[in-house]
Each structure stands twice: as C-alpha cells, then as structure tokens.
Design a protein around this motif. Structure first.
Motif, short mmCIF file in Angstrom:
data_model
loop_
_atom_site.label_atom_id
_atom_site.label_comp_id
_atom_site.label_asym_id
_atom_site.label_seq_id
_atom_site.Cartn_x
_atom_site.Cartn_y
_atom_site.Cartn_z
N ALA A 182 -13.27 -52.26 77.65
CA ALA A 182 -12.41 -52.47 76.49
C ALA A 182 -11.15 -53.23 76.88
CB ALA A 182 -12.05 -51.13 75.86
N LEU A 183 -10.58 -52.89 78.03
CA LEU A 183 -9.38 -53.60 78.50
C LEU A 183 -9.69 -55.06 78.80
CD1 LEU A 183 -6.47 -53.77 79.47
CD2 LEU A 183 -7.18 -52.72 81.63
N VAL A 184 -10.83 -55.32 79.45
CA VAL A 184 -11.23 -56.69 79.76
C VAL A 184 -11.47 -57.48 78.48
CG1 VAL A 184 -13.07 -58.10 80.76
CG2 VAL A 184 -12.15 -56.17 82.04
N ASN A 185 -12.15 -56.89 77.53
CA ASN A 185 -12.42 -57.59 76.26
C ASN A 185 -11.12 -57.92 75.53
OD1 ASN A 185 -15.19 -57.55 76.60
ND2 ASN A 185 -15.43 -55.59 75.54
N TRP A 186 -10.15 -57.00 75.58
CA TRP A 186 -8.84 -57.26 74.98
C TRP A 186 -8.20 -58.47 75.64
CZ3 TRP A 186 -4.06 -57.19 77.43
CH2 TRP A 186 -2.94 -57.26 76.59
N LEU A 187 -8.27 -58.52 76.97
CA LEU A 187 -7.65 -59.60 77.73
C LEU A 187 -8.32 -60.94 77.39
CD1 LEU A 187 -5.55 -60.25 79.88
CD2 LEU A 187 -7.26 -59.73 81.63
N LEU A 188 -9.62 -60.92 77.21
CA LEU A 188 -10.36 -62.15 76.92
C LEU A 188 -10.00 -62.73 75.55
CD1 LEU A 188 -13.90 -61.16 78.27
CD2 LEU A 188 -12.34 -62.86 79.26
N THR A 189 -9.59 -61.88 74.63
CA THR A 189 -9.32 -62.34 73.27
C THR A 189 -7.86 -62.72 73.03
OG1 THR A 189 -8.95 -60.07 72.50
CG2 THR A 189 -11.19 -60.94 72.34
N GLU A 190 -6.96 -62.43 73.98
CA GLU A 190 -5.53 -62.66 73.75
C GLU A 190 -5.11 -64.12 73.83
OE1 GLU A 190 -2.95 -60.39 72.78
OE2 GLU A 190 -4.88 -59.53 72.21
N GLN A 191 -5.81 -64.92 74.64
CA GLN A 191 -5.54 -66.36 74.75
C GLN A 191 -4.09 -66.66 75.12
OE1 GLN A 191 -6.94 -68.00 71.00
NE2 GLN A 191 -9.06 -67.98 71.69
N TYR A 192 -3.64 -66.09 76.23
CA TYR A 192 -2.28 -66.33 76.71
C TYR A 192 -2.14 -67.74 77.27
CZ TYR A 192 -1.31 -61.34 76.28
OH TYR A 192 -1.11 -60.08 75.79
N CYS A 193 -0.96 -68.30 77.11
CA CYS A 193 -0.67 -69.63 77.65
C CYS A 193 -0.68 -69.59 79.18
CB CYS A 193 0.69 -70.10 77.13
SG CYS A 193 1.26 -71.64 77.86
N THR A 194 -1.42 -70.49 79.77
CA THR A 194 -1.57 -70.51 81.23
C THR A 194 -0.26 -70.83 81.94
OG1 THR A 194 -3.88 -71.21 81.04
CG2 THR A 194 -2.80 -71.57 83.17
N ASP A 195 0.47 -71.80 81.43
CA ASP A 195 1.67 -72.28 82.13
C ASP A 195 2.90 -71.39 81.94
OD1 ASP A 195 0.35 -74.51 83.14
OD2 ASP A 195 0.75 -75.69 81.34
N HIS A 196 2.92 -70.56 80.90
CA HIS A 196 4.14 -69.83 80.59
C HIS A 196 3.92 -68.32 80.49
CE1 HIS A 196 6.11 -73.66 79.95
NE2 HIS A 196 5.12 -74.01 79.14
N THR A 197 2.92 -67.82 81.20
CA THR A 197 2.65 -66.38 81.23
C THR A 197 2.49 -65.92 82.67
OG1 THR A 197 1.45 -66.55 79.11
CG2 THR A 197 1.14 -64.53 80.39
#
Length: 230
Positions: A182-197
């Motif tokens: 569930a934690l991994v699936n949450w992370l996959l759907t968040e779409q965080y910015c690569t350069d500023h996270t």
C-alpha cells in the motif's frame, strides 16, 4: 565465589564509563499509547547542548549493562533542556525492555549526543517515509523543516489503532499504510517532481531498500537513508 579476571576487568571498565563518561537526565513523564507498542517519554537532559542541533540528532542511551541504543528525540526545547522520545517497544530487546521499565522521576544515563547527518533540504519538498521504528526521526525532520508546508510524510504503521493515535496526537496527518504494498502504491501515484523533491527513507532495512529501488525506478536521485535496524 571469586569473580573471574575477565569479569573483574569488565566491571572496572563499566565503572569508568559510568563515572567519567556518562551524563545524566531525568524522566519527566511517560505516556503509553493505548493498543499500540509506542511509548512516549519526556526527558530533562541538562547536559545536552540542544541549541547546537542543526541536524536531526540521536542520543546514545545506556539501556543496560554493556548495552547502548540510539534514540532520536522527536521534539525538543533548548531553553528548558527538555526533549521527547517515541520508542517502538514491540520487540523484547534491551532498548524496549529499558523503555518499558522507566518510571517518572527516574534517572537516565546517556553517553553522547550525535548527529544522524540528516537535515531537511533548504528549498525542496521534503518527503519523509518510514515505519514505527523511525517515527521520532520523521517528526524531528518535520520540526526542522521551515516552512512546515514543505514537509509531507507517509508511514507504514503496525495497526489502525496506532494510525488513529498519530492523527489525534499531532496537528498534521501523515499518509498511513498498514502494509508495504500500500505504501509503495501510494508512492507510485504521487508523481513528485524529480528536480525539486528530496526523499528521506527511514525504518527497517527491507523497507528502506525497497523504497529506494522504487524511487530510483521513477528517476529520483535526491534520496537520503537512515536505517533503524540491528
């Protein structure tokens, strides 16, 4: 019975540590979280230079004869030299047994305060991921992240009861998950910015390794790791 030479030597070394190296503090309060393995402990540590903490700290406590364990204070006040621990006492190790045995007013001993070499990025979105063992570390990261709006967090918790307590005890709500998938699936759907996270991975080894692989597969490279295992 006469003590063995080895035992006499160990006793002498322990006495040197106790009298010359260990610092003392006092337990101010203890709160056992209902239906949860977490224990919250308030301490007065007059010898800790909290005003100098510029990175997330760790305190090496003497939890028994020849046993030391590192615990991260999740909140502190340099003016009063007080801080709080949040210990996962689910396992019967020396640290858990020590935490369960503490009483209000009791003296505690610690060897030193050191840095975990983690500090929130100055401008990035700070994403902290962990589990019950690293909750204090996650909370410390949040205290040091300014402004707090730059901080977000997800936790793999042991039960819904612990999750509800987290929501009620703290004025912010981490994303709570009861299993790794569930934690991994949450992370996959968040779409965080690569350069500023910037990501801060904490907790047991298997969880940290898995999350790091997932983040790298998504192209993320600003990843900091702090393990809380043996």
């Amino acid at each position: 019975m006469e003590l063995s030479i080895a035992r006499q030597f160990k006793n002498k070394v322990q006495n040197v540590i106790n009298h010359r190296l260990l610092k003392q503090g006092k337990v101010l309060d203890i709160r056992y979280w209902p239906n949860s393995p977490l224990i919250e402990i308030d301490l007065h540590l007059p010898g800790a230079a909290m005003h100098q903490w510029s990175e997330v700290p760790a305190i090496k406590f003497n939890v028994g004869e020849w046993y030391f364990r590192d615990y991260t204070p999740f909140g502190w006040d340099a003016e009063t030299s007080t801080c709080s621990l949040l210990i996962d006492a689910a396992h019967n190790g020396p640290g858990s047994c020590w935490a369960k045995s503490l009483t209000i007013g009791q003296t505690v001993q610690y060897l030193k305060t050191e840095s975990t070499h983690q500090t929130p990025h100055g401008t990035h979105l700070v994403v902290a991921l962990g589990d019950n063992t690293s909750l204090a570390h996650l909370l410390a990261l949040r205290q040091m992240t300014l402004p707090a709006i730059r901080f977000t967090c997800a936790v793999l918790t042991d039960s819904a009861a612990t999750g509800q307590l987290l929501k009620s005890y703290f004025p912010w709500s981490p994303a709570l998950h009861l299993n790794e998938d569930a934690l991994v699936n949450w992370l996959l759907t968040e779409q965080y910015c690569t350069d500023h996270t910037s990501f801060y991975l904490t907790g047991n080894k298997a969880l940290v390794v898995r999350l790091r692989k997932v983040l790298k597969s998504l192209g993320h490279f600003n990843i900091k790791i702090k393990g809380f295992w043996g």
